[in-house]
Design an enzyme around this catalytic site. Structure first.
Site, mmCIF file in Angstrom:
data_model
loop_
_atom_site.group_PDB
_atom_site.id
_atom_site.type_symbol
_atom_site.label_atom_id
_atom_site.label_comp_id
_atom_site.label_asym_id
_atom_site.label_seq_id
_atom_site.Cartn_x
_atom_site.Cartn_y
_atom_site.Cartn_z
ATOM 1 N N LYS A 115 120.047 56.289 27.817
ATOM 2 C CA LYS A 115 119.074 55.234 28.259
ATOM 3 C C LYS A 115 119.056 53.865 27.806
ATOM 4 C CE LYS A 115 115.789 58.875 27.571
ATOM 5 N NZ LYS A 115 115.086 58.712 28.925
ATOM 6 N N TYR A 133 123.086 60.169 23.779
ATOM 7 C CA TYR A 133 121.319 60.078 24.838
ATOM 8 C C TYR A 133 121.368 58.344 24.814
ATOM 9 C CZ TYR A 133 116.370 60.085 24.470
ATOM 10 O OH TYR A 133 114.959 59.633 25.194
#
Length: 235
Positions: free
Chosen positions: A146, A142
């Site tokens: 990002k 994650y």
């Protein structure tokens, strides 16, 4: 400078806590039309909202949405995926691919598809929702996706500025939505987040640091790596 008054807004992940607030606040600020997209779109009690099916990981779905919604002036890349395990070496192949396709490739491909339509259009803007974890690699894949989106947003900003398209990147820590339901740390109200993002967009700002976590983490990027990750001192 971008304005929501009279804008035609497309929001990905519109069914979620943040997406719903984007729909509501875009309309409250005078948007003429809002395309509320999701894998399984829902009905809205407002004639200005047009539900559209969109899977940001499917190129054919992206093409279909661009064809159905060619009049967009503001694109909000909000849809995202998370993964329960933080260890990047322990993620399943499926989790890694889902996060890369949803958090990075989806927003990038959607921006690329809309760029020719947005170019030269008055009030054109792209808003990408990043995460404070782009600057703090404790979220495994994650965090990595990002961070990649943050970099891509910087590239899009430079490439689209000459065409008059304003690109905004948003960083925030935990937001009080279903995705962070398991977290006990302080969370930003999604309505407050969206208000701050739209205020910044209409002021012509390029980046939103929506909470103190984001402010501190960005400032920490200039420090030695051991300051950001003190566990390295004893590794």
């Amino acid at each position: 400078m971008p304005s929501l008054t009279g804008a035609v807004v497309l929001i990905t992940g519109a069914n979620g806590g943040i997406g719903t607030r984007f729909v509501e606040q875009a309309l409250a600020r005078g948007a003429a039309k809002v395309y509320a997209t999701a894998r399984s779109p829902r009905e809205w009690n407002d004639d200005r909202v047009v539900p559209l099916a969109l899977d940001v990981t499917d190129p054919a779905s992206i093409s279909a949405v661009v064809e159905a919604a060619p009049d967009v002036t503001v694109l909000i890349n909000n849809a995202g995926a998370s993964v329960p395990s933080a260890g990047i070496l322990t993620h399943s192949d499926e989790d890694i691919r889902r996060n890369v396709e949803t958090n990075f490739l989806g927003p990038l491909f959607l921006a690329r598809a809309y760029a020719p339509l947005l170019s030269g259009r008055p009030g054109a803007a792209i808003i990408d929702i990043h995460s404070a974890l782009a600057w703090f690699a404790v979220g495994g894949i994650y965090s990595a996706t990002k961070a990649a989106l943050w970099s891509a947003t910087n590239s899009l900003r430079l490439e689209l500025a000459p065409a008059g398209v304003h690109v905004v990147g948003v960083h925030v820590g935990y937001v009080d939505t279903a995705m962070a339901a398991h977290v006990d740390d302080p969370k930003t109200d999604p309505a407050d987040l969206v208000g701050a993002v739209l205020d910044a967009t209409e002021r012509g700002e390029y980046e939103v640091l929506a909470d103190e976590t984001s402010v501190q983490l960005k400032a920490g990027l200039s420090a030695p790596i051991e300051a950001l990750y003190p566990q390295l001192r004893t590794a």
